[in-house]
Design a protein around this motif. Structure first.
Motif, PDB file in Angstrom:
ATOM      1  N   MET A 163      71.326   9.508   2.175  1.00 36.95           N
ATOM      2  CA  MET A 163      72.434   8.769   2.233  1.00 36.95           C
ATOM      3  C   MET A 163      72.353   8.141   3.531  1.00 36.95           C
ATOM      4  N   LEU A 164      72.033   8.714   4.655  1.00 38.28           N
ATOM      5  CA  LEU A 164      71.924   8.273   5.965  1.00 38.28           C
ATOM      6  C   LEU A 164      71.184   7.060   6.256  1.00 38.28           C
ATOM      7  N   ALA A 165      69.967   7.205   5.317  1.00 38.44           N
ATOM      8  CA  ALA A 165      68.841   5.752   5.512  1.00 38.44           C
ATOM      9  C   ALA A 165      69.332   4.897   4.498  1.00 38.44           C
ATOM     10  N   CYS A 166      69.803   5.271   3.365  1.00 38.64           N
ATOM     11  CA  CYS A 166      69.835   4.330   2.220  1.00 38.64           C
ATOM     12  C   CYS A 166      71.285   4.629   1.740  1.00 38.64           C
ATOM     13  N   PRO A 167      72.239   3.895   1.983  1.00 36.58           N
ATOM     14  CA  PRO A 167      73.599   3.962   1.627  1.00 36.58           C
ATOM     15  C   PRO A 167      73.633   3.425   0.161  1.00 36.58           C
ATOM     16  N   ASN A 168      72.676   2.467  -0.370  1.00 36.65           N
ATOM     17  CA  ASN A 168      72.674   2.024  -1.442  1.00 36.65           C
ATOM     18  C   ASN A 168      73.960   0.802  -1.533  1.00 36.65           C
ATOM     19  N   GLU A 169      74.173   0.357  -0.652  1.00 31.48           N
ATOM     20  CA  GLU A 169      74.871  -0.986  -0.304  1.00 31.48           C
ATOM     21  C   GLU A 169      74.282  -2.253  -1.110  1.00 31.48           C
ATOM     22  N   ALA A 170      74.774  -2.739  -2.098  1.00 25.01           N
ATOM     23  CA  ALA A 170      74.243  -3.805  -2.676  1.00 25.01           C
ATOM     24  C   ALA A 170      74.306  -5.103  -1.721  1.00 25.01           C
ATOM     25  N   ASP A 171      73.379  -5.726  -1.824  1.00 30.80           N
ATOM     26  CA  ASP A 171      73.312  -7.406  -1.101  1.00 30.80           C
ATOM     27  C   ASP A 171      73.951  -8.248  -1.948  1.00 30.80           C
ATOM     28  N   VAL A 172      74.202  -9.672  -1.484  1.00 32.88           N
ATOM     29  CA  VAL A 172      74.670 -10.591  -2.087  1.00 32.88           C
ATOM     30  C   VAL A 172      74.100 -10.851  -3.593  1.00 32.88           C
ATOM     31  N   LYS A 173      72.730 -10.593  -3.724  1.00 30.78           N
ATOM     32  CA  LYS A 173      71.950 -10.537  -4.891  1.00 30.78           C
ATOM     33  C   LYS A 173      72.124  -9.635  -6.129  1.00 30.78           C
ATOM     34  N   GLY A 174      72.861  -8.227  -5.484  1.00 27.02           N
ATOM     35  CA  GLY A 174      73.184  -7.311  -6.327  1.00 27.02           C
ATOM     36  C   GLY A 174      72.096  -6.338  -6.302  1.00 27.02           C
ATOM     37  N   SER A 175      71.026  -6.217  -5.417  1.00 32.71           N
ATOM     38  CA  SER A 175      70.151  -5.420  -5.156  1.00 32.71           C
ATOM     39  C   SER A 175      70.168  -4.387  -4.392  1.00 32.71           C
ATOM     40  N   PHE A 176      69.840  -3.139  -4.455  1.00 29.66           N
ATOM     41  CA  PHE A 176      70.178  -1.943  -3.419  1.00 29.66           C
ATOM     42  C   PHE A 176      69.019  -2.083  -2.284  1.00 29.66           C
ATOM     43  N   LYS A 177      69.721  -1.668  -1.118  1.00 28.91           N
ATOM     44  CA  LYS A 177      68.581  -1.673  -0.016  1.00 28.91           C
ATOM     45  C   LYS A 177      69.051  -0.668   0.694  1.00 28.91           C
ATOM     46  N   CYS A 178      67.875  -0.442   1.878  1.00 25.47           N
ATOM     47  CA  CYS A 178      68.132   0.546   2.843  1.00 25.47           C
ATOM     48  C   CYS A 178      68.239  -0.042   4.045  1.00 25.47           C
ATOM     49  N   TYR A 179      68.641   0.858   5.073  1.00 25.65           N
ATOM     50  CA  TYR A 179      68.737   0.249   6.561  1.00 25.65           C
ATOM     51  C   TYR A 179      67.391  -0.075   6.864  1.00 25.65           C
ATOM     52  N   SER A 180      67.072  -1.161   7.631  1.00 24.53           N
ATOM     53  CA  SER A 180      65.560  -1.471   8.123  1.00 24.53           C
ATOM     54  C   SER A 180      64.966  -0.758   9.020  1.00 24.53           C
ATOM     55  N   ASP A 181      66.084  -0.048   9.829  1.00 19.89           N
ATOM     56  CA  ASP A 181      65.554   0.788  10.735  1.00 19.89           C
ATOM     57  C   ASP A 181      65.539   2.164  10.762  1.00 19.89           C
ATOM     58  N   GLY A 182      65.938   2.497   9.307  1.00 22.95           N
ATOM     59  CA  GLY A 182      66.083   3.939   8.776  1.00 22.95           C
ATOM     60  C   GLY A 182      64.692   4.553   8.611  1.00 22.95           C
ATOM     61  N   TRP A 183      64.962   6.083   8.587  1.00 18.90           N
ATOM     62  CA  TRP A 183      63.610   6.856   8.371  1.00 18.90           C
ATOM     63  C   TRP A 183      62.974   6.608   6.986  1.00 18.90           C
ATOM     64  N   ALA A 184      63.721   6.034   5.921  1.00 20.35           N
ATOM     65  CA  ALA A 184      63.171   6.005   4.866  1.00 20.35           C
ATOM     66  C   ALA A 184      62.299   4.695   4.649  1.00 20.35           C
ATOM     67  N   VAL A 185      62.377   3.602   5.531  1.00 20.69           N
ATOM     68  CA  VAL A 185      61.649   2.742   5.355  1.00 20.69           C
ATOM     69  C   VAL A 185      60.527   2.471   6.807  1.00 20.69           C
ATOM     70  N   VAL A 186      59.270   2.316   6.448  1.00 21.19           N
ATOM     71  CA  VAL A 186      58.303   2.456   7.256  1.00 21.19           C
ATOM     72  C   VAL A 186      57.744   0.877   7.376  1.00 21.19           C
ATOM     73  N   LYS A 187      57.614   0.558   8.472  1.00 15.85           N
ATOM     74  CA  LYS A 187      57.134  -0.822   8.945  1.00 15.85           C
ATOM     75  C   LYS A 187      55.739  -0.796   9.273  1.00 15.85           C
ATOM     76  N   LYS A 188      54.939  -1.429   8.242  1.00 19.52           N
ATOM     77  CA  LYS A 188      53.638  -1.377   8.499  1.00 19.52           C
ATOM     78  C   LYS A 188      52.958  -2.663   8.277  1.00 19.52           C
ATOM     79  N   GLN A 189      52.249  -3.117   9.103  1.00 15.70           N
ATOM     80  CA  GLN A 189      51.541  -4.464   8.934  1.00 15.70           C
ATOM     81  C   GLN A 189      52.515  -5.579   8.525  1.00 15.70           C
ATOM     82  N   SER A 190      53.613  -5.632   9.118  1.00 18.83           N
ATOM     83  CA  SER A 190      54.542  -6.566   9.026  1.00 18.83           C
ATOM     84  C   SER A 190      55.194  -6.496   7.643  1.00 18.83           C
TER      85      SER A 190
END
Length: 220
Positions: free
Chosen positions: A186-213
């Protein structure tokens, strides 16, 4: 004296009326069922809070577990207990013992059950729904009922006590690790829905890894 003894006997029988022996096979089966529902409730509730899961099957299961637990609180006032090898079926003693031991914890764990139905009302504010979901964590207190269930039988199994105690600690450890994992997610992915209704995680959270853009969602 005979009349006094008869009156005392009648009073004792009245206090024992509707009380059930804890050694009855159906009581042992019932307590085993309640222990299982307490374990599953602890696991499923933390999962539900972390992932905001609201599938019909999951909700029906949790509501059923809640109903069984409330029924168990009522039945506890009529189920005897064993004290130093003696079965106690006195209703007053049963009530006093339950009030002193587990009653407060049991009530707190289901005190906010009406909030479970907030999610079914579209008119309710989203922030209020989030608070209602978070307060479901109080159901974790039912884990105490599970430990009490095992503790009740540890004294009766002799050489099997160590095996049962090890199994109890395994279940407790598993449940705690599961709960901490859900909280960590929950610390990385609060599952807060965006405008389109899809769930997302924090872009700088540990659950999201940035690789090759590209953002790759990685679940640990």
């Amino acid at each position: 004296m005979a009349k006094v003894d008869d009156i005392s006997t009648l009073v004792l029988k009245k206090k024992q009326a509707n009380c059930v022996s804890p050694g009855s096979w159906y009581i042992q089966l019932w307590e085993g069922l309640i222990a299982l529902t307490c374990l599953l409730t602890t696991i499923l509730v933390t999962f539900q809070i972390a992932f905001q899961a609201s599938q019909n099957g999951l909700m029906l299961m949790l509501h059923t577990f809640d109903a069984l637990f409330v029924l168990n609180i009522i039945l506890k006032f009529n189920i005897g207990y064993i004290d130093k090898g003696t079965v106690v079926l006195n209703k007053e003693k049963i009530k006093d013992r339950y009030f002193k031991n587990r009653f407060i914890i049991d009530v707190i764990s289901c005190f906010l059950l009406p909030l479970d139905y907030i999610e079914y009302f579209d008119a309710a504010a989203e922030d209020f729904k989030k608070v209602a979901r978070a307060l479901k964590v109080l159901k974790i207190l039912r884990l105490y009922s599970l430990t009490s269930y095992f503790g009740h039988y540890e004294d009766q199994l002799g050489f099997n006590t160590k095996a049962l105690r090890s199994f109890k600690y395994f279940l407790i450890a598993y449940t705690l690790i599961h709960s901490l994992s859900c909280g960590w997610f929950m610390l990385a992915c609060p599952n807060e829905a965006d405008v389109k209704g899809s769930f997302k995680c924090y872009s700088d959270g540990w659950a999201v890894v940035k690789k090759q853009s590209k953002l790759n969602l990685v679940f640990y």
